[in-house]
Design an enzyme around this catalytic site. Structure first.
Site, PDB file in Angstrom:
ATOM      1  N   GLY A  10      -5.260  -1.051  -2.524  1.00  0.00           N
ATOM      2  CA  GLY A  10      -4.273  -0.505  -3.134  1.00  0.00           C
ATOM      3  C   GLY A  10      -4.509   1.079  -3.813  1.00  0.00           C
ATOM      4  O   GLY A  10      -5.799   1.125  -4.036  1.00  0.00           O
ATOM      5  N   ARG A  72      -3.859  -1.918   3.483  1.00  0.00           N
ATOM      6  CA  ARG A  72      -4.713  -3.102   3.535  1.00  0.00           C
ATOM      7  C   ARG A  72      -5.163  -3.374   4.747  1.00  0.00           C
ATOM      8  O   ARG A  72      -5.463  -4.770   5.053  1.00  0.00           O
ATOM      9  CB  ARG A  72      -4.016  -4.066   2.835  1.00  0.00           C
ATOM     10  N   THR A 125     -10.529   0.140  -8.472  1.00  0.00           N
ATOM     11  CA  THR A 125      -9.215  -0.632  -8.586  1.00  0.00           C
ATOM     12  C   THR A 125      -8.922  -0.244 -10.088  1.00  0.00           C
ATOM     13  O   THR A 125      -9.687  -0.441 -11.028  1.00  0.00           O
ATOM     14  CB  THR A 125     -10.004  -2.220  -8.376  1.00  0.00           C
ATOM     15  N   ASP A 127      -7.728  -2.986 -11.667  1.00  0.00           N
ATOM     16  CA  ASP A 127      -8.093  -4.279 -12.211  1.00  0.00           C
ATOM     17  C   ASP A 127      -9.522  -4.484 -13.083  1.00  0.00           C
ATOM     18  O   ASP A 127      -9.737  -5.228 -13.605  1.00  0.00           O
ATOM     19  CB  ASP A 127      -7.982  -5.351 -11.153  1.00  0.00           C
ATOM     20  N   ASP A 129     -12.303  -5.252 -12.231  1.00  0.00           N
ATOM     21  CA  ASP A 129     -12.945  -6.674 -11.716  1.00  0.00           C
ATOM     22  C   ASP A 129     -14.068  -6.567 -10.808  1.00  0.00           C
ATOM     23  O   ASP A 129     -14.448  -7.705 -10.287  1.00  0.00           O
ATOM     24  CB  ASP A 129     -11.771  -7.656 -11.072  1.00  0.00           C
TER      25      ASP A 129
HETATM   26  O1  F6P Z   1      -5.755  -4.780  -7.018  1.00  0.00           O
HETATM   27  C1  F6P Z   1      -4.843  -3.891  -7.586  1.00  0.00           C
HETATM   28  C2  F6P Z   1      -3.540  -4.594  -7.313  1.00  0.00           C
HETATM   29  O2  F6P Z   1      -2.735  -3.563  -8.059  1.00  0.00           O
HETATM   30  C3  F6P Z   1      -3.375  -5.909  -8.300  1.00  0.00           C
HETATM   31  O3  F6P Z   1      -3.245  -5.741  -9.771  1.00  0.00           O
HETATM   32  C4  F6P Z   1      -2.253  -6.451  -7.753  1.00  0.00           C
HETATM   33  O4  F6P Z   1      -1.933  -7.607  -8.007  1.00  0.00           O
HETATM   34  C5  F6P Z   1      -2.112  -5.780  -6.468  1.00  0.00           C
HETATM   35  O5  F6P Z   1      -3.024  -4.722  -6.268  1.00  0.00           O
HETATM   36  C6  F6P Z   1      -0.761  -5.516  -5.947  1.00  0.00           C
HETATM   37  O6  F6P Z   1      -1.165  -5.211  -4.461  1.00  0.00           O
HETATM   38  P1  F6P Z   1       0.051  -4.543  -3.501  1.00  0.00           P
HETATM   39  O7  F6P Z   1       0.167  -2.933  -3.740  1.00  0.00           O
HETATM   40  O8  F6P Z   1      -0.414  -4.860  -2.101  1.00  0.00           O
HETATM   41  O9  F6P Z   1       1.443  -5.106  -4.055  1.00  0.00           O
END
Ligand code: F6P
Length: 344
Positions: A10, A72, A125, A127, A129
């Site tokens: 992401g 991804r 990220t 997040d 995490d």
């Molecule tokens: O890992 C970052 C993140 O933004 C998460 O918080 C979220 O669940 C996910 O990516 C969303 O992913 P995508 O952009 O593939 O919808």
């Protein structure tokens, strides 16, 4: 020395500031040449590249997203893709590959490093995490955006005497919910790290209503949270991404329905979604990202392959790439008493 850069997973506010710091330091201090691989791991698989020099990156200090594009794409799904990556690195005369990503992208980088590819990582990220670093860049921006949204929701919730649920990102870590919920004066915060009892939540909401009370409630729910009586976290749908991750989302709606049903209080919900990842990075994230980028250039100079840049206290240090994916950094129990004090 020829250095290739890629951004995977992401997007995240601050990626362009890192690319800028790395390219400027690499060219000015060490005379490196740079190219960018486009769209995450799809770039080195399909040999999609763009030139990177000081003019390309100079004014990218404040832009969101990634100027290299991202995806991804998971090259570990098929051994022939790894062969392709190695062939293309050779064809482009790449000495070092700098990968900027979260646990998935850095997991691929770790395996490539084990196969002998000279790789350096930068943790990314919103997040927050990743266990190997105190903070990831992009987190501060996501928290700021979520906090601003919560601030705005207070006035509309107050005017209508409603309960308002804000669903924020974070996957299985509740850091964005925790920080934005505390900063935004939330009356209740739902985290993935502990199940929520519906009775406890409804009692808190009801506590906000009555003579002399504020008569509205703000609840922040992390997308990975659930009620104790639910066997699974709500999902947008059952599909998986290329790294096998589910698409989280939907807890905000469930919480809103449950509160309205149990208390009779009019309730609404908002899912902030990708708003949290878009737009310019905060000043703090711009500075952190720039420091990560400049540190990555020094790592190349010192030959710290198989390592990644990490923030420890206020220092940027180098740690093994594998440490990035060792364990998910989650909100610890030491935060729970604080949440009890702050809830309604
Ligand atoms: O890992 C970052 C993140 O933004 C998460 O918080 C979220 O669940 C996910 O990516 C969303 O992913 P995508 O952009 O593939 O919808």
């Amino acid at each position: 020395m020829r250095v290739a850069i890629l951004t995977g997973g992401g997007d995240c506010p601050g990626l362009n500031s890192i690319i800028r710091g790395l390219v400027m330091a690499g060219i000015k201090l060490y005379d490196y040449e740079f190219i960018g691989f486009l769209d995450g791991w799809a770039g080195p698989i399909k040999n999609l590249t763009m030139p990177l020099d000081i003019e390309t990156v100079r004014d990218k200090y404040d832009t969101g997203g990634t100027l290299l594009g991202t995806s991804r794409t998971n090259p570990m799904k098929d051994p022939s893709l790894i062969t392709k990556i190695k062939e293309n690195l050779k064809a482009d005369s790449i000495d070092v590959l700098v990968t900027m990503g979260g646990d998935d992208t850095l997991g691929v980088a770790t395996q490539l490093a084990e196969m002998g590819v000279q790789t350096i990582g930068v943790p990314k990220t919103i997040d927050n995490d990743l266990s190997a670093t105190d903070y990831t860049f992009g987190f501060d921006t996501a928290v700021s955006i979520a906090t601003e949204a919560i601030d705005r929701l207070h006035t509309t919730a107050r005017s209508h005497h409603r309960a308002l649920i804000v669903e924020v990102m974070g996957r299985h870590s509740g850091w964005i919910a925790l920080d934005s919920g505390i900063a935004g004066g939330a009356d209740y915060i739902l985290l993935p790290e502990r199940d929520t009892e519906l009775d406890d939540l409804c009692a808190s909401v009801k506590n906000e209503y009555g003579e002399g009370k504020k008569n509205y409630a703000i609840i922040v729910a992390s997308e990975g949270a659930k009620f104790a009586q639910m066997s699974e976290i709500p999902l947008q749908d059952k599909s998986l991404d290329a790294f096998g991750h589910v698409k989280l989302g939907g807890i905000g709606k469930l919480v809103a329905e449950a509160i309205e049903h149990e208390t009779g209080i009019e309730t609404r919900y908002v899912r902030l979604g990708h708003t949290q990842r878009g737009g310019p990075p905060t000043a703090r994230d711009r500075v952190l990202s720039t420091r990560y980028g400049i540190h990555a250039a020094a790592m190349i100079h010192r030959g710290e392959y198989g390592m990644m840049a990490a923030l420890k206290g206020n220092e940027i240090v180098s740690v093994p790439l594998a440490a990035a994916t060792d364990e998910t950094k989650v909100v610890g129990e030491e935060w729970f008493p604080i949440l009890e004090i702050l809830k309604a």
